[in-house]
Write a protein that holds these residues in place. Structure first.
Motif, short mmCIF file in Angstrom:
data_model
loop_
_atom_site.label_atom_id
_atom_site.label_comp_id
_atom_site.label_asym_id
_atom_site.label_seq_id
_atom_site.Cartn_x
_atom_site.Cartn_y
_atom_site.Cartn_z
N ASP A 1 -10.12 66.79 -1.79
CA ASP A 1 -10.86 66.78 -0.52
C ASP A 1 -11.40 65.36 -0.30
OD1 ASP A 1 -13.10 67.10 1.39
OD2 ASP A 1 -12.75 69.24 1.09
N VAL A 2 -11.38 64.89 0.94
CA VAL A 2 -11.91 63.55 1.22
C VAL A 2 -13.41 63.47 0.99
CG1 VAL A 2 -10.09 62.92 2.87
CG2 VAL A 2 -12.20 63.97 3.70
N SER A 3 -14.09 64.61 0.92
CA SER A 3 -15.54 64.62 0.68
C SER A 3 -15.89 64.47 -0.79
CB SER A 3 -16.15 65.92 1.20
OG SER A 3 -15.96 66.02 2.58
N GLY A 4 -14.89 64.51 -1.68
CA GLY A 4 -15.15 64.47 -3.11
C GLY A 4 -15.03 65.85 -3.69
N GLY A 5 -15.72 66.07 -4.79
CA GLY A 5 -15.67 67.39 -5.43
C GLY A 5 -15.86 67.28 -6.91
N ARG A 6 -15.18 68.17 -7.62
CA ARG A 6 -15.34 68.27 -9.06
C ARG A 6 -13.99 68.57 -9.68
NH1 ARG A 6 -19.55 72.53 -11.85
NH2 ARG A 6 -18.69 72.41 -13.93
N ILE A 7 -13.69 67.90 -10.79
CA ILE A 7 -12.47 68.20 -11.55
C ILE A 7 -12.88 68.40 -13.00
CG2 ILE A 7 -10.84 67.03 -10.01
CD1 ILE A 7 -10.88 64.64 -12.00
N ASN A 8 -12.07 69.16 -13.74
CA ASN A 8 -12.41 69.35 -15.15
C ASN A 8 -11.89 68.18 -15.97
OD1 ASN A 8 -9.80 69.89 -16.38
ND2 ASN A 8 -9.87 71.93 -15.47
N VAL A 9 -12.30 68.15 -17.20
CA VAL A 9 -12.05 67.02 -18.09
C VAL A 9 -10.54 66.76 -18.28
CG1 VAL A 9 -12.15 68.29 -20.26
CG2 VAL A 9 -12.90 65.92 -20.20
N PHE A 10 -9.71 67.76 -18.12
CA PHE A 10 -8.28 67.59 -18.33
C PHE A 10 -7.52 67.27 -17.04
CE2 PHE A 10 -9.61 70.35 -21.89
CZ PHE A 10 -9.36 69.45 -22.91
N GLN A 11 -8.21 67.12 -15.92
CA GLN A 11 -7.56 66.79 -14.66
C GLN A 11 -7.68 65.31 -14.30
OE1 GLN A 11 -9.79 69.85 -12.43
NE2 GLN A 11 -7.80 70.49 -11.65
N GLY A 12 -8.04 64.49 -15.25
CA GLY A 12 -8.24 63.07 -14.99
C GLY A 12 -6.96 62.38 -14.52
N VAL A 13 -7.11 61.16 -14.08
CA VAL A 13 -5.97 60.38 -13.59
C VAL A 13 -5.90 59.07 -14.35
CG1 VAL A 13 -6.03 61.40 -11.29
CG2 VAL A 13 -7.30 59.31 -11.74
N THR A 14 -4.73 58.48 -14.36
CA THR A 14 -4.55 57.18 -14.99
C THR A 14 -4.92 56.08 -13.99
OG1 THR A 14 -2.26 56.87 -14.27
CG2 THR A 14 -2.60 58.09 -16.33
N THR A 15 -5.00 54.89 -14.49
CA THR A 15 -5.23 53.75 -13.60
C THR A 15 -3.92 53.03 -13.30
OG1 THR A 15 -5.78 52.36 -15.50
CG2 THR A 15 -7.62 53.38 -14.31
N LYS A 16 -2.80 53.66 -13.67
CA LYS A 16 -1.49 53.08 -13.39
C LYS A 16 -1.33 52.89 -11.88
CE LYS A 16 3.43 54.01 -13.85
NZ LYS A 16 4.44 54.99 -14.25
N GLY B 1 -16.48 69.83 -19.42
CA GLY B 1 -17.07 69.07 -18.33
C GLY B 1 -16.00 68.48 -17.45
N GLY B 2 -16.26 67.29 -16.94
CA GLY B 2 -15.30 66.65 -16.07
C GLY B 2 -15.90 65.52 -15.28
N SER B 3 -15.50 65.41 -14.04
CA SER B 3 -15.92 64.33 -13.16
C SER B 3 -16.36 64.91 -11.83
CB SER B 3 -14.74 63.37 -12.96
OG SER B 3 -15.08 62.32 -12.09
#
Length: 171
Positions: free
Chosen positions: A87-102, A151-153
């Motif tokens: 969502d463009v508003s942001g939100g919440r993801i769990n610890v295993f849904q992270g993204v790389t900086t590639k 947890g998460g982000s």
């Protein structure tokens, strides 16, 4: 004593971590430093807040010791946050849904401000120029007798006016 059960849990953890190092994102918008320049200008706005998550058992964990990032909501950042959080508003993801900086342009990270959450999970940015931003932090903890972090982000899109004092809750 190292049991077969512990060995199986350790193997699962290794496979999980190897498979969840982070997902790559394809961002079509190009990062434009001119769009993000407002982050480097001074201003009279102030942003404070707290980042936390509630555990399954009802306990609350804060972002204590974690960085809080403030990114200008450029076209690039908006597309990136929308793909990360759904969502463009942001939100919440769990610890295993992270993204790389590639593929992230190095200058993208230069056009942000960083604060650190205190022991209560509070953070503050001052001297911010008016504009629209994304505020983001991690909230991560370990559960006793578990190899898996929880947890998460969390992130939220906010808009600040000149002289405004805004408090946000990231959860």
């Amino acid at each position: 004593m190292f049991t077969v059960f512990k060995a199986i849990k350790l193997c699962c953890l290794i496979l999980l971590v190897a498979g969840c190092v982070g997902r790559d994102l394809e961002i079509t918008a190009k990062f434009d430093p001119r769009e993000a320049a407002l982050i480097k200008r001074g201003g009279s706005a102030k942003l404070s807040g707290q980042a936390f998550m509630r555990q399954n058992g009802g306990g609350v964990v804060t972002c204590a010791g974690e960085d809080v990032n403030l990114f200008p909501a450029t076209r690039y950042a908006t597309e990136r946050f929308a793909k990360i959080y759904g969502d463009v508003s942001g939100g919440r993801i769990n610890v295993f849904q992270g993204v790389t900086t590639k593929g992230v342009p190095p200058e993208y990270l230069e056009y942000r401000r960083v604060a650190t959450c205190d022991a209560d999970g509070d953070f503050e940015f001052s001297g911010i120029a008016p504009g629209t931003y994304y505020v983001q932090s991690r909230v991560v903890w370990m559960v006793p007798n578990s190899y898996f972090p929880e947890g998460g982000s969390v992130a939220k899109r906010i808009t600040l006016r000149a002289g405004q004092r805004l408090r946000v809750l990231l959860n």
